[in-house]
Design an enzyme around this catalytic site. Structure first.
Site, PDB file in Angstrom:
ATOM      1  N   HIS A   1       0.845  -1.190   0.000  1.00 22.81           N
ATOM      2  CA  HIS A   1       0.000   0.000   0.000  1.00 22.81           C
ATOM      3  C   HIS A   1       0.884   1.246   0.000  1.00 22.81           C
ATOM      4  CE1 HIS A   1      -3.505   2.457   0.766  1.00 22.81           C
ATOM      5  NE2 HIS A   1      -2.775   3.114   1.646  1.00 22.81           N
TER       6      HIS A   1
ATOM      7  N   GLU B   1       8.820   1.009  -2.731  1.00 15.93           N
ATOM      8  CA  GLU B   1       7.946  -0.169  -2.847  1.00 15.93           C
ATOM      9  C   GLU B   1       8.708  -1.324  -3.498  1.00 15.93           C
ATOM     10  OE1 GLU B   1       3.912   0.361  -4.326  1.00 15.93           O
ATOM     11  OE2 GLU B   1       4.021   2.511  -3.965  1.00 15.93           O
TER      12      GLU B   1
END
Ligand code: GAR
Length: 211
Positions: free
Chosen positions: A110, A175
């Site tokens: 996320h 990420e």
């Protein structure tokens, strides 16, 4: 090596980062399937080009029948012997029953430092809130959207003159580092959940924090 399905809805850059990590012979997981809920997801071509099996289960075709959509996905998982699901920019909310079936075996990335900014438009909301640190989170998936036990987080600074796209790019680079690490911990059996918190063993004092 544990058999992982990476679930995508679009670009698939996090999936690509997982594929790259899994090319290393010591990586404890292999990406055995890339599944998209959209036939036009750009990430499908990337996976196919690397010889990874792909599948499309179009959520649109199920007209709100989420359970039916999930049964169709699970047929693909069964065909490929999938043991772990990595949601990688998968933009569908899953039913409680599906989440329960994959409890402890499904993770999500996320683009915010949860529990701040669950949901969509995380970078715009971080800019609007004036936070000085932003980042990304990998968590185990539970029934509440973006609420499961946190496995790993990485932080980036928010700069004075940031734009949404500049901030998104800074987070995305993290990420791509964070997700392969967190998946490796889960696949290697290093993760356990106690009192709703994820504990990662064997990766040192700073477990779960890639600053
Ligand atoms: C990533 O930033 C991911 O964290 C986010 O979507 C992007 C997908 O990019 N996920 C969510 O917002 C989940 N609600 P990618 O397709 O290039 O990996």
């Amino acid at each position: 090596r544990r058999r992982v399905a990476a679930l995508i809805s679009g670009r698939g850059s996090n999936m690509a980062a997982l594929l790259a990590a899994a090319e290393h012979p010591d990586y404890p997981a292999e990406i055995a399937l890339v599944l998209s809920n959209r036939a036009d997801a750009a990430g499908l071509a990337h996976a196919s080009a690397r010889g990874i099996p792909t599948a499309v289960v179009e959520s649109r075709g199920f007209r709100g029948d989420r359970a039916g959509f999930e049964v169709a996905m699970e047929a693909e998982f069964a065909r490929r012997g999938i043991e772990i699901i990595a949601l990688a920019g998968f933009m569908r909310v899953l039913t409680e029953a599906f989440v329960a079936r994959w409890e402890g075996r499904m993770i999500n990335i996320h683009p915010s430092l949860l529990p701040s900014f669950p949901g969509l438009e995380t970078h715009a909301r971080a800019l609007a809130a004036g936070v000085r640190l932003h980042g990304c989170t990998v968590h185990l998936v539970t029934a509440g959207v973006d609420e499961g036990p946190i496995l790993a987080q990485a932080a980036v600074p928010v700069l004075q003159d940031d734009t949404e796209s500049a901030l998104a790019a800074r987070v995305l680079a993290e990420e791509h580092r964070l997700y392969p690490a967190a998946l490796a911990w889960l696949a290697a059996g290093l993760v356990r959940v106690e009192a709703g918190r994820a504990l990662v063993s064997g990766v040192g004092m700073a477990a779960g924090c890639l600053a």
